[in-house]
Design a protein around this motif. Structure first.
Motif, PDB file in Angstrom:
ATOM      1  N   THR A   1      24.478  11.588 -12.222  1.00  0.00           N
ATOM      2  CA  THR A   1      25.174  10.581 -11.416  1.00  0.00           C
ATOM      3  C   THR A   1      25.645  11.200 -10.113  1.00  0.00           C
TER       4      THR A   1
ATOM      5  N   SER B   1      20.656   4.547  -9.724  1.00  0.00           N
ATOM      6  CA  SER B   1      21.883   5.355  -9.791  1.00  0.00           C
ATOM      7  C   SER B   1      22.115   5.945 -11.161  1.00  0.00           C
TER       8      SER B   1
ATOM      9  N   ASN C   1      20.434  12.567  -6.181  1.00  0.00           N
ATOM     10  CA  ASN C   1      19.190  11.816  -6.065  1.00  0.00           C
ATOM     11  C   ASN C   1      17.997  12.530  -6.707  1.00  0.00           C
TER      12      ASN C   1
END
Length: 365
Positions: A91, A84, A94
């Motif tokens: 943040t 993460s 992906n």
């Protein structure tokens, strides 16, 4: 006859030196040229012509991949991280995308946390592996995608006598010289006299187009190779008692003395001396030494005599290979000079008689 001999020795018009005058130019007399009668031995030595072909630097180069990256290309990178709080991925997302990463002039790209990476000369797959390995030391199991955004990778320029000049990418179907020429529309001149030259860095090699399809003559291409196709520029000059006196371009890869004479209309039947067909050439030192059996220094002037009246003379001429820059000179037959002398003498006497008759008529009036 005394008057004829005197006139024949005077400055009557003629096409060039006599056979005897050429022999007087021999090193055995007062000149600086070697005069050699053509035989099978002479043909075996003098007919060796420099062959076209590529050096080992060209021949030993293997095929390049069809997707090699080059300086100036622009790459796109997509990087996925399985955490993460990754190194590059924002943040809540992906993956991160680097839309335009240009390969610099030295062939490198810079990727954050992976550092400076050599891209030029590698495929996108190899660059992906390098980036993955470097990021893998800092983030677990990164996934990387590398794609080409702009640029053609390895390219070759093809110019000259081809169907379509241009800059072409080295792709899987065009990784060799013969394949690339086909991609460029083939040659636009007679294939028998089409000469293909490739320049790679500071090296240049040439080959006849037809020879590309012989085993061992085709070569693999490299990025920035320059290919030029042009018609053969070799030529010989024919002067003297021939059907035509001119500079003649080669019409095939090789040409014999008989074929060269035929190209200019053969020997002039009313002037030529078939015992006096000469080929003038500058021979390199090693060839001249073999021909003369002497130790020589530097390029030598060689005069080859083809006597078509000798036994096998026509065969010797058929087997004698004419080379670029040769001069073929055919002397006039001895009777030609006598005929010119007779014409000059009778013309002179006719002129004297005409003047005498005109003077008598004036006196009678």
């Amino acid at each position: 006859m005394g008057a004829l001999a005197l006139l024949a020795g005077c400055g009557l018009p003629r096409s060039g030196p006599t056979r005897g005058e050429i022999f007087n130019g021999s090193v055995l007399r007062e000149g600086d040229a070697f005069v050699l009668v053509v035989t099978d031995r002479v043909n075996a030595i003098a007919s060796v012509a420099p062959a076209l072909g590529f050096s080992s630097e060209f021949r030993d180069a293997g095929l390049v991949g069809s997707d090699i990256i080059s300086p100036g290309d622009v790459l796109g990178l997509t990087i996925w991280e399985n955490v993460s709080d990754g190194l590059l991925v924002p943040t809540g997302q992906n993956a991160t995308v680097l839309e335009e990463v240009q390969v610099d002039g030295q062939g490198f790209i810079y990727v954050p946390y992976a550092g400076r990476i050599r891209a030029a000369g590698n495929t996108p797959e190899r660059v992906r592996q390098i980036i993955t390995d470097r990021l893998g030391d800092q983030t677990p199991d990164p996934q990387v995608q590398v794609r080409r955004v702009a640029g053609d990778g390895a390219t070759v320029s093809v110019v000259g006598a081809v169907g379509a000049q241009g800059i072409y990418a080295i792709e899987r179907p065009t990784r060799t010289l013969s394949q690339m020429l086909a991609r460029a529309g083939g040659v636009a001149v007679d294939p028998e006299i089409a000469r293909v030259t490739v320049t790679r860095g500071g090296h240049t090699g040439s080959v006849w187009f037809e020879d590309l399809y012989e085993p061992g003559h085709d070569i693999a291409l490299r990025n920035n190779d320059r290919v030029i196709v042009e018609a053969d520029t070799r030529a010989f000059t024919a002067i003297g008692a021939t059907g035509a006196q001119s500079r003649v371009n080669f019409e095939s890869q090789s040409i014999s003395a008989i074929e060269a004479i035929a190209q200019v209309g053969g020997l002039n039947p009313s002037l030529a001396d078939p015992e006096g067909v000469f080929v003038l050439r500058n021979e390199p030192e090693e060839i001249a030494e073999q021909l003369t059996g002497q130790d020589l220094v530097g390029t030598q002037r060689i005069v080859y005599l083809l006597d078509l009246t000798r036994p096998n003379g026509l065969f010797f001429a058929r087997d004698f290979a004419v080379r670029d820059g040769d001069t073929i000179y055919v002397t006039e037959a001895p009777f030609t000079r006598i005929n010119k002398a007779v014409s000059a003498l009778t013309g002179t006497l006719g002129g004297v008689n005409a003047v005498s008759s005109a003077a008598q008529q004036i006196a009678g009036n």
